[in-house]
Write an enzyme that holds these catalytic residues in place. Structure first.
Site, short mmCIF file in Angstrom:
data_model
loop_
_atom_site.label_atom_id
_atom_site.label_comp_id
_atom_site.label_asym_id
_atom_site.label_seq_id
_atom_site.Cartn_x
_atom_site.Cartn_y
_atom_site.Cartn_z
N HIS A 261 20.11 29.70 65.28
CA HIS A 261 19.83 31.42 64.59
C HIS A 261 18.52 31.34 64.97
O HIS A 261 17.94 31.38 64.61
CB HIS A 261 20.04 31.14 62.82
CG HIS A 261 20.19 33.39 63.38
ND1 HIS A 261 19.28 33.41 62.27
CD2 HIS A 261 20.65 33.88 63.47
CE1 HIS A 261 19.06 34.34 61.96
NE2 HIS A 261 20.44 35.08 62.85
N GLU B 298 28.25 41.94 56.43
CA GLU B 298 27.75 41.46 55.49
C GLU B 298 27.72 43.17 54.57
O GLU B 298 27.22 42.68 53.60
CB GLU B 298 26.32 41.60 56.49
CG GLU B 298 25.74 42.26 57.26
CD GLU B 298 26.63 42.81 58.54
OE1 GLU B 298 26.32 43.11 59.18
OE2 GLU B 298 27.85 42.25 58.59
N GLU C 190 26.72 50.34 64.01
CA GLU C 190 27.36 49.60 62.78
C GLU C 190 27.70 51.12 62.07
O GLU C 190 26.63 51.02 61.15
CB GLU C 190 26.80 48.55 62.24
CG GLU C 190 26.53 47.18 63.23
CD GLU C 190 25.36 46.31 62.76
OE1 GLU C 190 24.71 46.33 61.18
OE2 GLU C 190 25.11 45.26 63.04
#
Length: 683
Positions: free
Chosen positions: A377, A487, A175
């Site tokens: 989830h 995000e 990321e």
């Protein structure tokens, strides 16, 4: 024996030349040539030429081990076979329905001149758009277990150029924002890593079919010579295998333009066919979810007065999904374990027990009546041992409740996966820590896919191991994250820059689908901080960023404020029969066209960096003799993705009649974009 004879015997063992001539394989179009041989010291190597020019110079092959001598030199060629294929196969879902597999193959077997006469085979497949090769080991009765300390596969580039990369082996996994640097300035980077050589040749280095092996990072040894750097393991040896085995395929895409990279299917072709059988239960879909409010700090994953995953909140999202045609509703933070420090911990997570304010059965029953499906989830906090102990019960519960897809998560530092000090199926004998891209992680992700498949559950993995085309073999691996997603537009410092998505198209997205979580139509993150994007750009993401699971990530309150834009999200498909790059430059802009698998409609998405532009693209892919209606959502006059909120939200929606061969030159504002739906006109 005299000293002279001892020296002669030593040289005969290690410095002989191959008894066979160099072997080579050529791509079907004749442009790519791979040559395999051993040098004067018996070191195996290969070279790659493209269009008569050197791409990879002499690049060595070999292995170091933890408990035996290296396999580096003293080899000779003892066998050579060839093969070819020209077939096509159908994806059950995907960015393209039909995949052509046209390659020529060469397999060269090397034998080392030591007492054990150890062997390995290099198997090369040459496609028109690149190569794949793997190293194959036979089983050894006298040493059934192989412990690899390091794989010494090299990629020795012929010339310098430009690279787009993210750091390999650092704490934040994959990321990162991509860096544009000279190739010669790279250190250790994750794959895919994309390069443009000085002569204009485009390359992308990656791997395919990462199964029971450690993922590799590309490490620059010196100059332009790179090597596979395997991810570490708690066991010392980076890879431990029993019996015969082979490495993953090492892939090099080779093209004259970015389009050649985008339209390559090499990594899918190098994976084994579907092992799950009938996968009609896998459903590509769009979804909304209890997610963005948590990233904005409005709701929490943990229990308490601001808990997001409540029965009441979820029913509101189900109602919105039913009204607007979303198949799925993601619910994060529903289960026990979020209270306290769970990052890189995950010891308290239960994957079958809900918090008291979330009635799991009532929610799934309500969704079923509305024609909506809950997306589960399962955040592990990086604790794969805890998840593996519960996953069978969890997936069985999902099937019983009608939960057909689960988003898994592995939030931990890159070397922070908690595993058992035992084999994957044995009872835990104490905790150890593994890497996100190590062999243990590769084993885990396949184990999850297989167990989920028993219960007809699909997997969307976040903070995962990298994608290497295994969705062909396990089609319930529908999506994953594995890069910096939306995000970061909520709380990232910095947020994703305008160049990020035009870079992802030619780097991370070459490896497979990405759940980027687009559709933040409000264009603000935490504390109302601005997102560098126009509203039209958010719509473009649904075409530009491929995923069979596409989220409308904003809150339902925000989505409802933009009915004209939401209409495009409701309409755009997620399953395609064709995908084309119409134009693009790495890190600058990309214009992509995709054809709906279930109709004759086409969709186009365009995104740009901070530079406004209007690239002209041809509609030569449309059926000749047909008339189409093109509905365009574009940046309006005065739009600016780096400007005020008013400028970000300026949009123009217009309709044109188009046909095959027409040209579109739609303007994109700074950090802007556009989306187009092209539907055959009614007769």
């Amino acid at each position: 024996m005299t000293i002279a004879r001892l020296i002669a015997a030593f040289l005969a063992s290690f410095l002989f030349v191959s008894v066979a001539h160099a072997a080579s394989v050529t791509s079907p179009d004749g442009k790519i040539v791979v040559t395999v041989d051993v040098d004067g010291e018996g070191v195996p190597y290969y070279t790659v030429d493209h269009d008569g020019k050197h791409v990879l110079l002499k690049s060595q092959l070999g292995f170091d081990f933890t408990d035996e001598n290296p396999m580096r030199r003293g080899f000779k060629v003892v066998g050579e076979t060839t093969d070819s294929a020209d077939t096509r196969w159908e994806q059950p879902w995907g960015e393209r329905q039909w995949i052509a597999d046209n390659h020529n193959e060469l397999a060269v077997t090397f034998e080392q001149g030591d007492a054990d006469h150890r062997r390995f085979t290099m198997r090369v497949r040459a496609f028109d758009d690149g190569i794949g090769f793997r190293l194959e080991f036979p089983g050894r009765a006298n040493k059934p277990v192989t412990r690899i300390a390091q794989e010494l596969t090299e990629f020795n580039l012929a010339e310098d150029g430009t690279a787009w990369s993210i750091p390999g082996g650092d704490w934040n996994r994959y990321e990162y924002i991509y860096s544009k640097t000279p190739i010669s300035a790279l250190s250790q980077v994750h794959t895919p890593v994309t390069m443009k050589l000085a002569d204009g040749t485009y390359l992308s280095f990656h791997e395919a079919a990462l199964v029971d092996y450690s993922g590799y990072r590309l490490w620059r040894v010196d100059g332009l010579r790179f090597r596979t750097e395997l991810a570490p393991s708690s066991r010392g040896a980076k890879v431990v295998r029993t019996g015969a085995f082979h490495t993953p395929w090492r892939t090099v895409l080779i093209a004259d333009s970015p389009r050649g990279l985008f339209e390559s299917n090499i990594e899918l072709n190098l994976n084994e066919p579907n092992k799950l059988g009938d996968v009609s239960w896998v459903h590509p879909q769009k979804f909304i979810g209890i997610w963005w409010d948590m990233h904005l700090n409005h709701w929490t994953w943990n229990s308490g007065p601001n808990h997001g995953a409540t029965t009441e909140h979820t029913k509101e999202y189900i109602d919105f999904a039913a009204k607007h045609g979303f198949r799925g509703v993601l619910v994060e933070g529903w289960n026990k374990g979020w209270d306290g420090v769970w990052f890189g911990n995950g010891r308290e997570f239960s994957f079958t027990e809900a918090y008291p304010d979330y009635d799991l059965k009532a929610v799934t029953d309500y969704a079923r009546k509305k024609g909506v499906h809950i997306i589960g989830h399962d955040e592990t906090g990086g604790n794969i041992a805890n998840f593996e102990a519960q996953m069978d019960a969890s997936f069985a519960m999902d099937q019983k409740l009608g939960i057909e897809a689960v988003k898994t998560g592995y939030v931990a530092d890159a070397g922070g996966l908690i595993s058992c000090n035992a084999d994957i199926h044995d009872p835990c004998k104490g905790e150890v820590f593994e890497w996100h891209d190590g062999q243990r992680s590769a084993q885990h992700h396949i184990a999850v896919a297989l167990d989920a498949a028993k219960y007809h559950v699909s997997i969307d993995a976040h903070e995962p191991i990298k994608d290497t085309g295994l969705r062909r073999t396990y089609p319930n691996l529908v999506a994953r994250e594995g890069a910096r997603g939306a995000e970061y537009d909520a709380w990232g410092v910095p947020k994703n820059p305008p160049s990020h998505v035009p870079t992802l198209v030619f780097t991370r997205l070459l490896s497979g689908p990405m759940d980027y979580t687009p559709g933040v139509l409000s264009l603000v993150g935490r504390d109302n901080t601005p997102i560098p994007s126009t509203i039209a750009r958010q719509l473009a993401y649904y075409v530009v960023i491929y995923s069979p699971l596409q989220m409308a990530a904003d809150t339902i309150e925000n989505l409802a404020k933009y009915p004209k834009e939401l209409a495009f999200i409701e309409q755009v498909p997620v399953d395609w029969s064709q995908s084309l790059l119409l134009d693009g430059k790495i890190g600058e802009y990309a214009v992509i066209a995709r054809k709906d698998r279930n109709s004759d409609a086409w969709y186009i998405g365009g995104v740009t960096d901070s530079t406004p532009r209007a690239p002209a693209v041809s509609l030569d892919f449309l059926d000749p003799g047909r008339t189409y209606t093109a509905k365009i959502w574009r940046d309006g006059d005065g739009a600016d993705g780096l400007g005020s909120q008013d400028a970000k939200h300026r949009i123009a929606i217009e309709t044109r009649t188009v046909k095959e061969g027409d040209t579109l030159a739609i303007p994109m504002a700074a950090a802007g974009g556009y989306a187009v739906a092209i539907v055959p006109a009614k007769k």
